[in-house]
Design a protein around this motif. Structure first.
Motif, PDB file in Angstrom:
ATOM      1  N   THR A  20      -3.710   3.209  -3.288  1.00 41.85           N
ATOM      2  CA  THR A  20      -4.219   2.019  -3.971  1.00 41.85           C
ATOM      3  C   THR A  20      -3.207   0.885  -3.841  1.00 41.85           C
ATOM      4  OG1 THR A  20      -5.400   3.394  -5.573  1.00 41.85           O
ATOM      5  CG2 THR A  20      -5.021   1.096  -6.175  1.00 41.85           C
ATOM      6  N   THR A  47      -0.205   4.309  -7.760  1.00 37.44           N
ATOM      7  CA  THR A  47      -1.192   5.307  -7.354  1.00 37.44           C
ATOM      8  C   THR A  47      -1.256   5.382  -5.836  1.00 37.44           C
ATOM      9  OG1 THR A  47      -2.480   4.829  -9.350  1.00 37.44           O
ATOM     10  CG2 THR A  47      -3.606   5.989  -7.562  1.00 37.44           C
ATOM     11  N   LEU A  68       0.860  -1.179   0.000  1.00 39.63           N
ATOM     12  CA  LEU A  68       0.000   0.000   0.000  1.00 39.63           C
ATOM     13  C   LEU A  68       0.898   1.230   0.000  1.00 39.63           C
ATOM     14  CD1 LEU A  68      -2.781   1.323   0.132  1.00 39.63           C
ATOM     15  CD2 LEU A  68      -2.584   1.245   2.628  1.00 39.63           C
ATOM     16  N   LEU A  91      -1.241  -2.586  -4.409  1.00 37.79           N
ATOM     17  CA  LEU A  91      -0.889  -3.332  -5.604  1.00 37.79           C
ATOM     18  C   LEU A  91      -0.201  -4.624  -5.194  1.00 37.79           C
ATOM     19  CD1 LEU A  91       2.342  -2.021  -7.162  1.00 37.79           C
ATOM     20  CD2 LEU A  91       1.195  -0.668  -5.432  1.00 37.79           C
TER      21      LEU A  91
END
Length: 108
Positions: free
Chosen positions: A77, A74, A39, A79
């Motif tokens: 967001t 981002t 994160l 991943l």
């Protein structure tokens, strides 16, 4: 560097601010063996900042094929972890930052 457990901070950066002259900013390499998601939370003010993750097999060298898998990073967001090791790269262009803050958290 040893892998952190899910739920722990991977890395924090709170200055000095990134300048064009000091670009790129590179974190240390991080072992991803204990978590499956990352994160990223960051704030850059002024200029143009591009944050990417470099992927690698051994924590020593960038693997361009693994790096390409990460794509756009981002803020806020999560991943998926896509390599055994990764590091953060921030490139600053146009003008210097007035704020450079990065926080990465490991998630399961």
């Amino acid at each position: 560097m040893a892998s952190v457990a899910a739920g722990q901070a991977i890395w924090e950066y709170n200055g000095p601010v990134l300048t064009v002259a000091a670009s790129p900013l590179l974190s240390p390499w991080f072992d991803t063996s204990n978590f499956t998601n990352i994160l990223p939370v960051y704030k850059f003010t002024s200029g143009t900042s591009v944050i990417t993750f470099d992927g690698g097999w051994d924590g020593l060298a960038v693997d361009n094929d693994l790096t390409a898998l990460y794509g756009t990073i981002t803020s806020g967001t999560a991943l998926s972890v896509l390599s055994p090791w990764f590091r953060v790269r921030v490139v600053q262009t146009i003008a210097d930052n007035t704020v450079t803050k990065i926080y990465l958290k490991a998630r399961q």
